[in-house]
Design a protein around this motif. Structure first.
Motif, short mmCIF file in Angstrom:
data_model
loop_
_atom_site.label_atom_id
_atom_site.label_comp_id
_atom_site.label_asym_id
_atom_site.label_seq_id
_atom_site.Cartn_x
_atom_site.Cartn_y
_atom_site.Cartn_z
N LEU A 243 -4.13 0.49 6.00
CA LEU A 243 -2.94 0.54 5.37
C LEU A 243 -1.70 1.16 5.92
N ALA A 244 -0.75 0.77 5.78
CA ALA A 244 0.63 1.48 6.24
C ALA A 244 1.06 2.26 5.17
N VAL A 245 1.09 3.59 5.17
CA VAL A 245 1.67 4.51 4.33
C VAL A 245 2.65 5.50 4.88
N LYS A 246 3.12 6.37 4.09
CA LYS A 246 4.21 7.17 4.48
C LYS A 246 3.93 8.18 5.68
N ASP A 247 4.61 8.38 6.51
CA ASP A 247 4.33 9.07 7.80
C ASP A 247 4.68 10.48 7.48
N TYR A 248 3.87 11.44 7.95
CA TYR A 248 4.02 13.01 8.08
C TYR A 248 4.12 13.59 9.37
N VAL A 308 0.70 2.58 -3.63
CA VAL A 308 0.23 1.73 -2.58
C VAL A 308 -0.37 0.52 -3.26
N THR A 309 0.00 -0.50 -2.71
CA THR A 309 -0.25 -1.96 -3.31
C THR A 309 -0.79 -2.74 -2.11
N ALA A 310 -1.00 -3.98 -2.37
CA ALA A 310 -1.62 -4.91 -1.43
C ALA A 310 -0.58 -5.34 -0.26
N ALA A 311 0.64 -4.81 -0.60
CA ALA A 311 1.51 -5.12 0.48
C ALA A 311 1.53 -4.25 1.70
N ASN A 312 0.88 -3.08 1.49
CA ASN A 312 0.58 -1.93 2.46
C ASN A 312 -0.53 -2.26 3.48
#
Length: 389
Positions: A243-248, A308-312
């Motif tokens: 998944l592509a998620v928020k980067d920290y 988070v959705t399927a688009a992630n």
């Protein structure tokens, strides 16, 4: 059983030239190839690795190296997994691999019920006495878990083990094979068969090797059948999602999380998260991503991370593991076939136990002897029987 090839010399002096074949380029085969390219005497060894590249569990896997709080009662497996975890830092250092392959980020194992959390912490302290690799033990509140893993929006309290790590299976396998290829390894991307007279049949024809390491996972059963050996091993399908998620940026070393009741949660930094994997016993060697399974993995992610959705989802990985009836791996010289060594049945702990198994098999293939690995496994006859009897 007396091994055919006795040890020549462990000090690196002259060894008669040996030809060794490895069938299977997953975690066991790749680690065996690496050690065969570095152990004393390796300049006198020619290694050929055969792998078709289809279905390999290691290349589809991203794993958590943290066996210390496992609920398994099999103490042989636990010793193998613990020693496998201990081997990693030295292997990564010696092979000059980076944090994109392996990193000790620490592991958080969560429990919602306070008494369960206390019991887990007590178990950690008990096992730490014989497992220095576990590192520091810290009991964390839900808020403290979220501080360490800010991706989590529904954190649970947990126990943090500083020695826990994450590993990218594909990156590890590829790096080890690259290192070995710089020395004495030739990789051939093809499937092979074995003959009753113990030859390896490939596009090169039928060739006899001094030693053969069969590390073909769930395909081991079919390979050994032509030797008159029945292997009690079965395939299991495993899927995970990326998944592509928020980067920290300030938290690129977030611990991996083993959440109670959910799939493993493995942040790789740079906005990259892996969730999974599944254990599907009825799919055989099917490598087709299953939409229902993908939805289940996403639902697990959504219970941990808001919005988070399927688009992630960026990738769905699918691989085939090898399992035995008692969920334990087996490895060593095949009875009545002294040239052949085998390893299979690693299951979902392959990335943890595989390097230790590969190292042991490499030493046996190179130096021979009569290895006693009973501290790690049941007798091989538990899993291998002669079909000619």
């Amino acid at each position: 059983m007396k091994a055919k090839h006795a040890p020549d010399n462990l000090g690196g002096q002259h060894l008669m030239e040996k030809r060794i074949a490895i069938i299977g380029g997953g975690i066991v085969g790749a680690t065996a190839a690496y050690y065969l390219s570095t152990l004393p005497g390796h300049p006198n060894v020619q290694v050929t690795l055969f792998d078709s590249g289809t279905g390999q569990a290691s290349k589809a896997a991203a794993g958590i190296i943290s066996p210390w709080l496992s609920k398994r009662r099999n103490q042989q497996w636990y010793r193998l997994a613990k020693d496998g975890a201990d081997l990693y830092p030295q292997l990564i250092h010696d092979a000059h691999l980076g944090t994109d392959v392996y990193q000790q980020t620490g592991t958080i194992v969560t429990r919602e019920v306070p008494t369960d959390l206390e019991a887990l912490a007590d178990l950690a302290v008990k096992r730490q006495a014989t497992a220095a690799g576990m590192g520091r033990i810290t009991t964390l509140s839900a808020q403290e878990v979220q501080q360490r893993v800010p991706l989590l929006t529904a954190p649970q309290p947990g126990v943090f083990l500083s020695g826990g790590a994450r590993v990218d299976g594909a990156a590890l396998v590829n790096a080890l094979l690259t290192r070995a290829s710089e020395q004495n390894l030739t990789v051939r991307h093809e499937a092979v068969t074995l003959t009753p007279d113990e030859r390896v049949v490939s596009s090169l024809g039928a060739r006899q090797f001094d030693r053969v390491i069969v590390a073909a996972g769930a395909w081991t059963k079919d390979l050994l059948a032509t030797l008159g050996v029945t292997a009690r091993v079965r395939p299991q399908k495993g899927q995970l999602i990326e998944l592509a998620v928020k980067d920290y940026p300030l938290q690129e070393n977030m611990p991996v999380v083993m959440p109670e009741g959910e799939r493993d949660f493995i942040p790789f930094g740079h906005g990259h998260l892996i969730v999974g994997a599944t254990h599907e016993d009825d799919k055989g060697f099917d490598l087709t991503p299953d939409a229902d399974v993908t939805e289940d993995l996403l639902a697990s992610a959504q219970r941990l991370v808001a919005n988070v959705t399927a688009a992630n989802i960026t990738t769905v990985r699918v691989g085939t593991r090898a399992y035995t009836d008692d969920f334990a791996p087996f490895f060593g010289p095949i009875p009545d076939h002294e040239r052949f060594l085998v390893a299979s049945g690693l299951g979902s702990s392959g990335l943890t136990t595989g390097p230790q198994i590969g190292r042991l098999l490499a030493g046996s293939a190179l130096y021979g002897g009569t290895p006693d690995w009973s501290e790690y496994e049941k007798p091989l006859t538990t899993y291998l029987t002669s079909s000619l009897a």
